[in-house]
Motif scaffolding. Sequence first.
Motif, PDB file in Angstrom:
ATOM      1  N   UNK A  96      29.355  22.955 -63.313  1.00 52.18           N
ATOM      2  CA  UNK A  96      29.321  23.321 -64.736  1.00 52.18           C
ATOM      3  C   UNK A  96      28.568  24.628 -64.940  1.00 52.18           C
ATOM      4  N   UNK A  97      27.413  24.775 -64.272  1.00 52.83           N
ATOM      5  CA  UNK A  97      26.648  26.018 -64.368  1.00 52.83           C
ATOM      6  C   UNK A  97      27.519  27.205 -63.963  1.00 52.83           C
ATOM      7  N   UNK A  98      28.208  27.068 -62.853  1.00 55.58           N
ATOM      8  CA  UNK A  98      29.064  28.159 -62.383  1.00 55.58           C
ATOM      9  C   UNK A  98      30.138  28.496 -63.407  1.00 55.58           C
ATOM     10  N   UNK A  99      30.746  27.484 -63.980  1.00 54.78           N
ATOM     11  CA  UNK A  99      31.808  27.695 -64.958  1.00 54.78           C
ATOM     12  C   UNK A  99      31.289  28.385 -66.211  1.00 54.78           C
ATOM     13  N   UNK A 100      30.165  27.917 -66.745  1.00 58.64           N
ATOM     14  CA  UNK A 100      29.601  28.520 -67.955  1.00 58.64           C
ATOM     15  C   UNK A 100      29.149  29.949 -67.673  1.00 58.64           C
ATOM     16  N   UNK A 101      28.505  30.179 -66.532  1.00 59.47           N
ATOM     17  CA  UNK A 101      28.067  31.531 -66.196  1.00 59.47           C
ATOM     18  C   UNK A 101      29.253  32.481 -66.075  1.00 59.47           C
ATOM     19  N   UNK A 102      30.333  32.009 -65.457  1.00 61.14           N
ATOM     20  CA  UNK A 102      31.527  32.839 -65.299  1.00 61.14           C
ATOM     21  C   UNK A 102      32.149  33.143 -66.664  1.00 61.14           C
ATOM     22  N   UNK A 103      32.205  32.137 -67.538  1.00 59.83           N
ATOM     23  CA  UNK A 103      32.740  32.353 -68.883  1.00 59.83           C
ATOM     24  C   UNK A 103      31.883  33.354 -69.651  1.00 59.83           C
ATOM     25  N   UNK A 104      30.561  33.235 -69.521  1.00 60.74           N
ATOM     26  CA  UNK A 104      29.660  34.175 -70.191  1.00 60.74           C
ATOM     27  C   UNK A 104      29.861  35.596 -69.681  1.00 60.74           C
ATOM     28  N   UNK A 105      29.999  35.734 -68.372  1.00 62.80           N
ATOM     29  CA  UNK A 105      30.235  37.065 -67.792  1.00 62.80           C
ATOM     30  C   UNK A 105      31.518  37.676 -68.351  1.00 62.80           C
ATOM     31  N   UNK A 106      32.561  36.881 -68.417  1.00 55.97           N
ATOM     32  CA  UNK A 106      33.845  37.400 -68.926  1.00 55.97           C
ATOM     33  C   UNK A 106      33.742  37.735 -70.400  1.00 55.97           C
ATOM     34  N   UNK A 107      33.027  36.907 -71.160  1.00 60.80           N
ATOM     35  CA  UNK A 107      32.835  37.165 -72.590  1.00 60.80           C
ATOM     36  C   UNK A 107      32.087  38.485 -72.800  1.00 60.80           C
ATOM     37  N   UNK A 108      30.995  38.657 -72.039  1.00 61.86           N
ATOM     38  CA  UNK A 108      30.199  39.874 -72.174  1.00 61.86           C
ATOM     39  C   UNK A 108      30.975  41.126 -71.757  1.00 61.86           C
ATOM     40  N   UNK A 109      31.868  40.981 -70.792  1.00 66.22           N
ATOM     41  CA  UNK A 109      32.646  42.132 -70.341  1.00 66.22           C
ATOM     42  C   UNK A 109      33.645  42.578 -71.413  1.00 66.22           C
ATOM     43  N   UNK A 110      33.956  41.721 -72.354  1.00 70.07           N
ATOM     44  CA  UNK A 110      34.892  42.073 -73.440  1.00 70.07           C
ATOM     45  C   UNK A 110      34.212  42.863 -74.559  1.00 70.07           C
ATOM     46  N   UNK A 111      32.890  42.799 -74.594  1.00 62.86           N
ATOM     47  CA  UNK A 111      32.160  43.500 -75.670  1.00 62.86           C
ATOM     48  C   UNK A 111      32.187  44.994 -75.503  1.00 62.86           C
TER      49      UNK A 111
END
Length: 107
Positions: free
Chosen positions: A92-107
């Motif tokens: 779960x940690x890996x999944x949330x961290x990966x989602x956060x990274x992708x979200x931040x890269x869209x900013x």
Amino acid sequence: MVNFVDAYMRDVNKYDEEPIDDRRILIKSVSSVLPRIIEYELTEKQRLCVKMFYVQGKNQVEIARQLKLSQPTVSRHIHSAKTILNRFIGYCFLSVEKANEQWLSLE
């Protein structure tokens, strides 16, 4: 990997008081799936022992008496449950961290 069960399970609500940051979001997100992991991935004895130990605050001897098990058996149930929970939480940690990274890269 973080030992989520020992570090956070007893006091997840304390993170409500901290300022919102990546760590708090991660902890709250992952802790939201914890009840489902407990329900679907642990045996009945593991589930009972973990809930009695972490939620009810009972010690292993008290749990053993109540469940009519030996203390070493209770210890094994808690240890094996923590291993399972930490493995799933790690995913779960890996999944949330990966989602956060992708979200931040869209900013």
